[in-house]
Enzyme design. Sequence first.
Site, PDB file in Angstrom:
ATOM      1  N   CYS A   1       0.807  -1.219   0.000  1.00 43.37           N
ATOM      2  CA  CYS A   1       0.000   0.000   0.000  1.00 43.37           C
ATOM      3  C   CYS A   1       0.839   1.267   0.000  1.00 43.37           C
ATOM      4  CB  CYS A   1      -0.956   0.000   1.187  1.00 43.37           C
ATOM      5  SG  CYS A   1      -0.143   0.276   2.787  1.00 43.37           S
TER       6      CYS A   1
ATOM      7  N   HIS B   1      -1.149   1.690   6.923  1.00 41.86           N
ATOM      8  CA  HIS B   1      -1.802   1.574   5.615  1.00 41.86           C
ATOM      9  C   HIS B   1      -2.114   2.964   5.078  1.00 41.86           C
ATOM     10  CE1 HIS B   1      -3.992  -0.401   2.438  1.00 41.86           C
ATOM     11  NE2 HIS B   1      -5.105   0.263   2.734  1.00 41.86           N
TER      12      HIS B   1
ATOM     13  N   ASP C   1      -8.587   3.270  -2.585  1.00 40.75           N
ATOM     14  CA  ASP C   1      -7.574   2.362  -2.034  1.00 40.75           C
ATOM     15  C   ASP C   1      -7.337   1.250  -3.046  1.00 40.75           C
ATOM     16  OD1 ASP C   1      -6.001   0.577  -0.655  1.00 40.75           O
ATOM     17  OD2 ASP C   1      -7.271   0.457   1.108  1.00 40.75           O
TER      18      ASP C   1
END
Length: 337
Positions: free
Chosen positions: A115, A154, A169
């Site tokens: 991420c 994250h 995302d």
Amino acid sequence: MVRAPLAAISEHRLQQRHGLLTAAYNKEEEEEEEEEEFTETSQFKDKMNLEEYFKRIGFRGSLDKPDLETLKSVHRHHILTVPFENLGIHCGERIVMDLEVIFNKIVRNNRGGWCLENNYLFGWVLREIGFDTTTLGSRVFNSILNEFGPYDSHLINKVVIDGKAYLADVSFGVSSQIREPLELISGKDQLQEAGVFRVIDQGDKWVLEKTGREPHVLNPERANISLVNRNQTKMIYCFTLVPREVDHFRDVSDKLQTDPASLFTNKSILSLQTPTGFKALIGWTYSEVTYKPEEGVDVMDMREVTDDEIEEILREQFNLKLQNKLKPVSNKAWYTL
């Protein structure tokens, strides 16, 4: 709050979503000949540009205006072509929070990323297109400890379009991966291929959760392994709307790839979304998961692979070619598909 039963969801709607990028997913693979070491001192012959990125993800849509349809399309193209992976940790690479290094790795060397790489790059892409984009941090839910992690591990992006906020995302992976951005409306059921996602405003934080389907494991001997998630509704992560700069994540990045207690040092993880599910290689376990919303199940085909098969699987299933030999790792750690 009433949760919509998954069995009642229209199969037609899901088939429309599944088919949106089938053509993009099946696009011809391109051989990457240029190989560079992924370090902060790498020298770049050319500057980053959107055209290269769009070619990498197979996006050929219009950029006339930064609207919701464009955001959805670029988001979907990314998750169907760029894997979530931490393989660098297990093949002698150092992962760095340097945008040009990340661009070179993912776009020019046809790799994936975790991420902190994928969403950092995606945030840059959105800003270049013209979207009002803010970087946020989130804390991943640990199902073993039944609590959120202690720090922002994250990276995600908030995008505002016509006064409405969305969560973008492109890099959580496996069945928790959203296909399209989620509207930041508390408690709203938002149907996607993997199930129903919702974000919930709890005052001091927002929580992302998902209601999925029952797993149906085709291989009886694999049915009870820890990778199989049995919780139909699960929390994924929590976040606040406090804007974050990249420096907020530098120490976290180093910690995640060096701490002996980190998930990422204990498991080699690779996953790629497909039009009807996803593929994953976790340690030596290769899985192909197919979403069957009309039957209320996720069909899981899982098998153990040998070291000799790894390179072929990376190439044939994920279109990846590593510079260094991967050393798969699958120590005991909380992680489910």
